[in-house]
Motif scaffolding. Structure first.
Motif, PDB file in Angstrom:
ATOM      1  N   TYR A  70      -6.851  16.066  -4.937  1.00  0.00           N
ATOM      2  CA  TYR A  70      -6.176  17.141  -5.664  1.00  0.00           C
ATOM      3  C   TYR A  70      -5.946  16.779  -7.131  1.00  0.00           C
ATOM      4  CZ  TYR A  70      -2.591  20.800  -6.450  1.00  0.00           C
ATOM      5  OH  TYR A  70      -1.883  21.865  -6.910  1.00  0.00           O
ATOM      6  N   TRP A  71      -5.479  15.567  -7.394  1.00  0.00           N
ATOM      7  CA  TRP A  71      -5.118  15.216  -8.775  1.00  0.00           C
ATOM      8  C   TRP A  71      -6.172  14.393  -9.513  1.00  0.00           C
ATOM      9  CZ3 TRP A  71      -0.213  15.107  -5.796  1.00  0.00           C
ATOM     10  CH2 TRP A  71       0.618  16.185  -6.132  1.00  0.00           C
ATOM     11  N   PHE A  72      -7.190  13.946  -8.794  1.00  0.00           N
ATOM     12  CA  PHE A  72      -8.266  13.212  -9.471  1.00  0.00           C
ATOM     13  C   PHE A  72      -8.808  13.992 -10.674  1.00  0.00           C
ATOM     14  CE2 PHE A  72     -12.631  11.758 -10.049  1.00  0.00           C
ATOM     15  CZ  PHE A  72     -12.552  10.383  -9.894  1.00  0.00           C
ATOM     16  N   VAL A  92       0.849  -1.194   0.000  1.00  0.00           N
ATOM     17  CA  VAL A  92       0.000   0.000   0.000  1.00  0.00           C
ATOM     18  C   VAL A  92       0.886   1.247   0.000  1.00  0.00           C
ATOM     19  CG1 VAL A  92      -1.800   1.293   1.185  1.00  0.00           C
ATOM     20  CG2 VAL A  92      -1.859  -1.198   1.194  1.00  0.00           C
ATOM     21  N   GLY A  93       1.733   1.359   1.001  1.00  0.00           N
ATOM     22  CA  GLY A  93       2.585   2.541   1.094  1.00  0.00           C
ATOM     23  C   GLY A  93       3.490   2.706  -0.117  1.00  0.00           C
ATOM     24  N   MET A  94       4.166   1.633  -0.502  1.00  0.00           N
ATOM     25  CA  MET A  94       5.108   1.719  -1.628  1.00  0.00           C
ATOM     26  C   MET A  94       4.414   2.068  -2.945  1.00  0.00           C
ATOM     27  SD  MET A  94       8.173   1.421  -0.516  1.00  0.00           S
ATOM     28  CE  MET A  94       9.481   0.636  -1.430  1.00  0.00           C
ATOM     29  N   PRO A  95       3.344   1.357  -3.335  1.00  0.00           N
ATOM     30  CA  PRO A  95       2.706   1.710  -4.608  1.00  0.00           C
ATOM     31  C   PRO A  95       2.105   3.111  -4.597  1.00  0.00           C
ATOM     32  CG  PRO A  95       1.410   0.077  -3.445  1.00  0.00           C
ATOM     33  CD  PRO A  95       2.723   0.158  -2.751  1.00  0.00           C
ATOM     34  N   MET A  96       1.705   3.611  -3.442  1.00  0.00           N
ATOM     35  CA  MET A  96       1.199   4.979  -3.413  1.00  0.00           C
ATOM     36  C   MET A  96       2.324   5.949  -3.776  1.00  0.00           C
ATOM     37  SD  MET A  96      -1.895   5.142  -2.996  1.00  0.00           S
ATOM     38  CE  MET A  96      -3.282   4.152  -2.531  1.00  0.00           C
ATOM     39  N   PHE A  97       3.490   5.706  -3.194  1.00  0.00           N
ATOM     40  CA  PHE A  97       4.651   6.531  -3.542  1.00  0.00           C
ATOM     41  C   PHE A  97       4.911   6.452  -5.048  1.00  0.00           C
ATOM     42  CE2 PHE A  97       9.591   6.080  -3.435  1.00  0.00           C
ATOM     43  CZ  PHE A  97       9.741   7.275  -4.144  1.00  0.00           C
ATOM     44  N   PHE A  98       5.063   5.214  -5.546  1.00  0.00           N
ATOM     45  CA  PHE A  98       5.416   5.077  -6.966  1.00  0.00           C
ATOM     46  C   PHE A  98       4.282   5.545  -7.862  1.00  0.00           C
ATOM     47  CE2 PHE A  98       8.450   1.703  -5.360  1.00  0.00           C
ATOM     48  CZ  PHE A  98       9.540   2.533  -5.476  1.00  0.00           C
ATOM     49  N   GLY A  99       3.058   5.373  -7.421  1.00  0.00           N
ATOM     50  CA  GLY A  99       1.929   5.802  -8.227  1.00  0.00           C
ATOM     51  C   GLY A  99       1.928   7.304  -8.429  1.00  0.00           C
ATOM     52  N   PHE A 100       2.006   8.046  -7.327  1.00  0.00           N
ATOM     53  CA  PHE A 100       1.976   9.505  -7.483  1.00  0.00           C
ATOM     54  C   PHE A 100       3.241  10.010  -8.148  1.00  0.00           C
ATOM     55  CE2 PHE A 100      -1.480   9.089  -4.444  1.00  0.00           C
ATOM     56  CZ  PHE A 100      -2.418   9.878  -5.084  1.00  0.00           C
ATOM     57  N   ALA A 101       4.378   9.371  -7.837  1.00  0.00           N
ATOM     58  CA  ALA A 101       5.610   9.785  -8.492  1.00  0.00           C
ATOM     59  C   ALA A 101       5.487   9.576  -9.997  1.00  0.00           C
ATOM     60  CB  ALA A 101       6.783   8.986  -7.940  1.00  0.00           C
ATOM     61  N   ASN A 102       4.985   8.418 -10.370  1.00  0.00           N
ATOM     62  CA  ASN A 102       4.824   8.101 -11.780  1.00  0.00           C
ATOM     63  C   ASN A 102       3.917   9.089 -12.482  1.00  0.00           C
ATOM     64  OD1 ASN A 102       5.397   5.944 -13.754  1.00  0.00           O
ATOM     65  ND2 ASN A 102       5.445   4.691 -11.918  1.00  0.00           N
ATOM     66  N   TYR A 103       2.783   9.357 -11.862  1.00  0.00           N
ATOM     67  CA  TYR A 103       1.808  10.192 -12.539  1.00  0.00           C
ATOM     68  C   TYR A 103       2.268  11.642 -12.606  1.00  0.00           C
ATOM     69  CZ  TYR A 103      -2.594  11.519 -14.513  1.00  0.00           C
ATOM     70  OH  TYR A 103      -3.540  11.956 -15.394  1.00  0.00           O
ATOM     71  N   VAL A 104       2.730  12.154 -11.473  1.00  0.00           N
ATOM     72  CA  VAL A 104       2.894  13.602 -11.366  1.00  0.00           C
ATOM     73  C   VAL A 104       4.284  14.090 -11.778  1.00  0.00           C
ATOM     74  CG1 VAL A 104       2.757  15.553  -9.781  1.00  0.00           C
ATOM     75  CG2 VAL A 104       1.115  13.683  -9.591  1.00  0.00           C
ATOM     76  N   VAL A 105       5.335  13.306 -11.447  1.00  0.00           N
ATOM     77  CA  VAL A 105       6.683  13.838 -11.659  1.00  0.00           C
ATOM     78  C   VAL A 105       6.940  14.229 -13.126  1.00  0.00           C
ATOM     79  CG1 VAL A 105       9.138  13.229 -11.631  1.00  0.00           C
ATOM     80  CG2 VAL A 105       7.743  12.915  -9.583  1.00  0.00           C
ATOM     81  N   PRO A 106       6.691  13.350 -14.103  1.00  0.00           N
ATOM     82  CA  PRO A 106       6.963  13.766 -15.482  1.00  0.00           C
ATOM     83  C   PRO A 106       6.168  15.015 -15.874  1.00  0.00           C
ATOM     84  CG  PRO A 106       6.607  11.410 -15.385  1.00  0.00           C
ATOM     85  CD  PRO A 106       6.255  11.951 -14.035  1.00  0.00           C
TER      86      PRO A 106
END
Ligand SMILES: [Cu+2]
Lengths: 322, 560
Positions: free
Chosen positions: B422-424, B91-105
């Protein structure tokens, strides 16, 4: 008053009766005070922001754009640093007060061995072996007598924790940890294993009975005697000695010398059985012998499937082991 | 064939408009698009979250009353292990990678991550790791041949994990599930580090990177440092279990404490790996809704780096009761307390951002505001636990359980909710409903506090963690009952949340490109963004490119 009473039912660290636990409670005032102070300050600022800087309807001008301030940053760096420094010094002092304590000459030495899921308790200097209920003498003014525990494990990691006496110390296999207590009040204090150790971790309870020095001496004398041999329960004894009980349990003065389970020589001197999972009452004892797993599922004593009359006989025999 | 033909005949217009489910599915499975992968990370994180939440509720029912019979010890120990393992790794890890993936680029004005296919690989490794862990329920032979999920606790202390004490294969599933997902995490971390290092749009110097990106960058680097000792330890444990090695086998000269060093050298920084994304989200949401730039940006960057580095020197605070030397205990008390300083600085900077703003308390901001208060409490109980002698009392008690749930729920989950609200709109083109959002907020925050504030008390009264039952009369009964009631209240909040997501996906209010009047680049493209993100790669001159655009008379680059 009876030895062992009163029983302090709530293992409350804020009611310490022994030196290490007392030192910890004192540290609480400082740490707790500072914490509450910080919480109030931050909570207050947040409250102020939420009430004073909330956007009013219709007001859509942007507020002044402020990017930061080095003076302010410096202030709220240095204040936490100072707070942390104070906390650290107090912490370091208590660590050394507790951990660097050297046993005085007449300290009582006890070895506690953690087993899945009960406690073996040995008094090497006194030749006493018991289980689950540790007796220690109260330390009285003029004759201070702390107890030093050597903690060993027969299998996995356990943790010895009786909050009113001291903080916990892990019981680690292939390692000998030390801790000490110096209770100043008599009574029974409760605790339990605090490191997850498998199925019955929850029912690995501990009782520490703090006796007056005289009561303690009497208890030691009683424990040193071999088991009572009462001819009226010879049948039960014969059943006990002819079943596998003897390969796991010791009853001093008989052929039973197993060490896999608790020593039963003075079983009746204890208030509970199965490491506190049940009271030491005749019906509970009988139920335990019939099927330990009904009381403590997963316990490492098998149900022996004895016929009813033999169970009665064995229970009667065990009930004489004062 | 016949079926297909008929459907074509009956409504040609409809069928041409509707893409077949199979092809949508195929699309998501083979995709290497950072946005789709990001959403898949978040969605699978949410599914695991619900599963682990149900487990927690079952444990709470068992503990509501002393000597309760709802669950037996074996079931309880499995649930407790799976709950912890799932929440941390799945849960914690995929949330990190999920938001990083979506928002960072999007925020750095890039078209994707540096290695899109490695990104897909990372996601699927993570997911299959989770599936493998759960497959243990069917595939692993526990005691007496019955199926069993792992039951040794999420930090799996040796020697409880040795063949002697953990028969069957449950522990092996635990090792392999995490090992597999760690491979995925490592891949994705490498990807993120590279992306931020090399793919920023023209003009975006490190000093102009949004703090969100900065924090996740540090976080990804941290992942690379700390996952390796975990992986090493897991492999050593496999050797012990299968090849007769004795690293952790105390009966043959191995060391139980060695496992703890390895595990916590990973495990403590892991807490920061999980909480840093929360800081990143707060640093994004609080300025936008306060209508002010982040207060003290350079200090925030410095504090983040400090936290990342210090977090690797505090692990022994999980081991204060192992019986180490007083010198070691003193050192790690100092380092643990030291990390409170940069964390405190962050809190003050967020407050400084709110100060003098015109705060709009929309749902994302509500979550961040609640986070600030709950997180201060979490931090303070953390400092209390860093006070070694107090930790001797509280370690492994319910006080610790309450403490880290304050960190991971009040700290992390509150911000994840903020981020979702916020990002939905960006990801779906629709707003989440404000009214349902407020109900979600109200019930969840109420339930959270009802659960975890009282939970500190039984810890103070001597209740150890990880017990499936307890004796009546120890002063724990009433507290435990209240805690369980709190869980039910939280569940109401979660139901509002799920309802909000489902109904808003179908008929939420259209969001437009920039519903919050934001300042970073993701708001410059459409909602949802096209596959290539930006038609033309943007050029930036400050940390808030959209502010510059909206306020040509007073652009940021004049001041930074
Ligand atoms: Cu134990």
């Amino acid at each position: 008053m009876n030895p062992g009473s009163p029983v302090h039912a709530i293992p409350d660290m804020f009611q310490p009766v022994s030196a290490p636990a007392e030192a910890i409670r004192q540290l609480w005032w400082l740490v707790g005070g500072i914490s509450i102070g910080i919480l109030l300050v931050v909570g207050g600022i947040l409250w102020w922001c939420a009430t004073h800087f909330r956007a009013r309807p219709g007001e859509d001008r942007e507020p002044p754009q402020v990017y930061g301030s080095n003076q302010i940053e410096f202030a709220w760096t240095i204040v936490p640093v100072l707070i942390v420094l104070v906390l650290f010094l107090a912490t370091a002092r208590t660590i050394y007060d507790v951990q660097a304590m050297v046993p005085p000459k007449d300290a009582l030495e006890v070895t506690v061995v953690g087993h899945q899921w009960w406690w073996e308790i040995r008094y090497p200097g006194l030749g006493v072996v018991t289980a689950n209920e540790l007796h220690v003498p109260a330390s009285v003014p003029g004759a201070r007598r702390p107890t030093f525990l050597t903690l060993e494990s027969a299998d996995v990691i356990h943790s010895f924790w009786v909050p009113q006496l001291a903080g916990k110390t892990d019981v680690v296999p292939a390692r000998r940890n030390r801790m000490w207590v110096e209770p100043t009040e008599t009574g029974t204090f409760l605790g339990q294993c605090a490191e997850f150790c498998g199925t019955q971790h929850a029912n690995m309870l501990l009782r520490v009975v703090v006796d007056s020095p005289a009561d303690f001496a009497a208890w030691v004398e009683a424990q040193k005697r071999p088991a009572v041999a009462d001819p009226r329960v010879a049948v039960g004894r014969a059943v006990f000695e002819s079943t596998a009980c003897v390969s796991c349990h010791t009853v001093a003065g008989t052929g039973a010398d197993g060490t896999f389970g608790p020593d039963l020589t003075h079983l009746m001197s204890r208030a509970t059985i199965a490491s506190g999972a049940a009271d030491n009452a005749p019906d509970r004892l009988r139920a335990w012998i019939v099927d330990p797993h009904a009381i403590k599922p997963g316990a490492l004593m098998p149900a022996m499937k004895l016929p009813d009359d033999q169970v009665d006989a064995v229970t009667a025999y065990l009930s004489t082991l004062r | 064939m016949a079926v297909l033909d008929r459907s074509l005949e009956s409504s040609p217009a409809e069928s041409s408009a509707r893409v077949p489910v199979g092809s949508i599915l195929h699309d998501w499975v083979v995709t290497a698009d950072h946005k789709k992968l990001g959403l898949m990370y978040i969605a699978s994180g949410l599914v695991f979250f619900l599963v682990a939440g149900v487990m927690a509720s079952m444990m709470r029912i068992q503990l509501a009353l002393p000597q309760n019979d709802f669950l037996g010890p074996n079931t309880f120990n499995r649930l407790m292990t799976m709950h912890g393992t799932t929440m941390v790794f799945f849960v914690g890890m995929p949330m990190f990678f999920g938001f990083a993936n979506y928002v960072v680029p999007l925020q750095i004005g890039a078209r994707d991550l540096a290695f899109p296919r490695l990104n897909a690989f990372g996601f699927w490794m993570f997911l299959f790791g989770g599936v493998l862990l759960y497959f243990s329920a069917l595939g692993s032979e526990g005691l007496y041949g019955a199926g069993s999920t792992p039951d040794v606790g999420w930090f799996a202390y040796a020697p409880l994990t040795s063949r002697t004490f953990s028969r069957g294969n449950a522990t092996d599933y635990w090792i392999l599930g995490i090992l597999l997902s760690s491979v995925g995490s490592t891949a994705t971390a490498i990807n993120l580090v590279t992306t931020v290092a090399t793919m920023r749009c023209p003009g975006m110097t490190l000093g102009r990177m949004p703090l969100f990106v900065w924090i996740l960058w540090v976080d990804a680097i941290l992942v690379l440092f700390v996952l390796s000792p975990l992986t090493a330890a897991q492999v050593m444990l496999l050797f012990d279990r299968f090849l007769g090695a004795h690293f952790f086998d105390t009966q043959a000269g191995g060391s139980a404490v060695l496992w703890q060093h390895f595990f916590w050298f990973f495990g403590h920084p892991e807490v920061y790996v999980l909480i840093l994304p929360a800081f990143a989200i707060a640093s994004e949401v609080i300025p936008v809704f306060s209508r002010k730039p982040l207060f003290g940006y350079p200090i925030m960057v410095a504090a983040t780096i400090c936290i990342g580095m210090i977090s690797m020197s505090v692990w022994v605070h999980h081991m204060f009761v192992v019986g180490l030397e007083p010198g070691a205990n003193t050192f790690f008390a100092a380092s643990t307390m030291a990390i409170a300083v940069p964390t405190g600085i962050k809190i003050f900077n967020w407050l400084g951002t709110m100060w003098g703003g015109r705060i709009r308390f929309r749902v994302p901001m509500l979550w961040c505001t609640a986070f600030l208060l709950e997180f201060v409490l979490a931090g303070l109980t953390g400092v209390i636990l860093a006070t070694v002698p107090i930790d001797w009392q509280l370690s492994d008690s319910y006080f610790v359980v309450a403490h880290f749930h304050f960190v991971l729920i009040g700290g992390l989950l509150f911000n994840i909710f903020a981020a979702i609200y916020y990002w939905f709109p960006k990801a779906t083109g629709r707003m989440l409903d404000e009214g349902l959002g407020r109900k979600h907020f109200f019930w969840f925050v109420l339930g959270f506090n009802l659960t975890f504030l009282p939970m500190h008390v039984p810890g103070l009264l001597g209740m150890p963690r990880r017990i499936y039952t307890y004796m009546p009369g120890r002063g724990w009964d009433a507290w435990n009952l209240v805690v369980t009631i709190g869980v039910a209240v939280q569940a109401i909040g979660i139901l509002y949340f799920l309802w909000n997501v489902i109904s808003s996906l179908r008929d939420g209010e259209p969001a437009g490109d920039d519903p919050w009047d934001g300042w970073t680049l993701e708001w410059a493209t459409t909602s949802p963004p096209p596959e290539y993100n930006f038609e033309e790669i943007p050029t930036v001159r400050s940390r808030r490119p959209l502010w510059d655009l909206k306020h040509p008379e007073d652009p940021d680059w004049r001041w930074e």
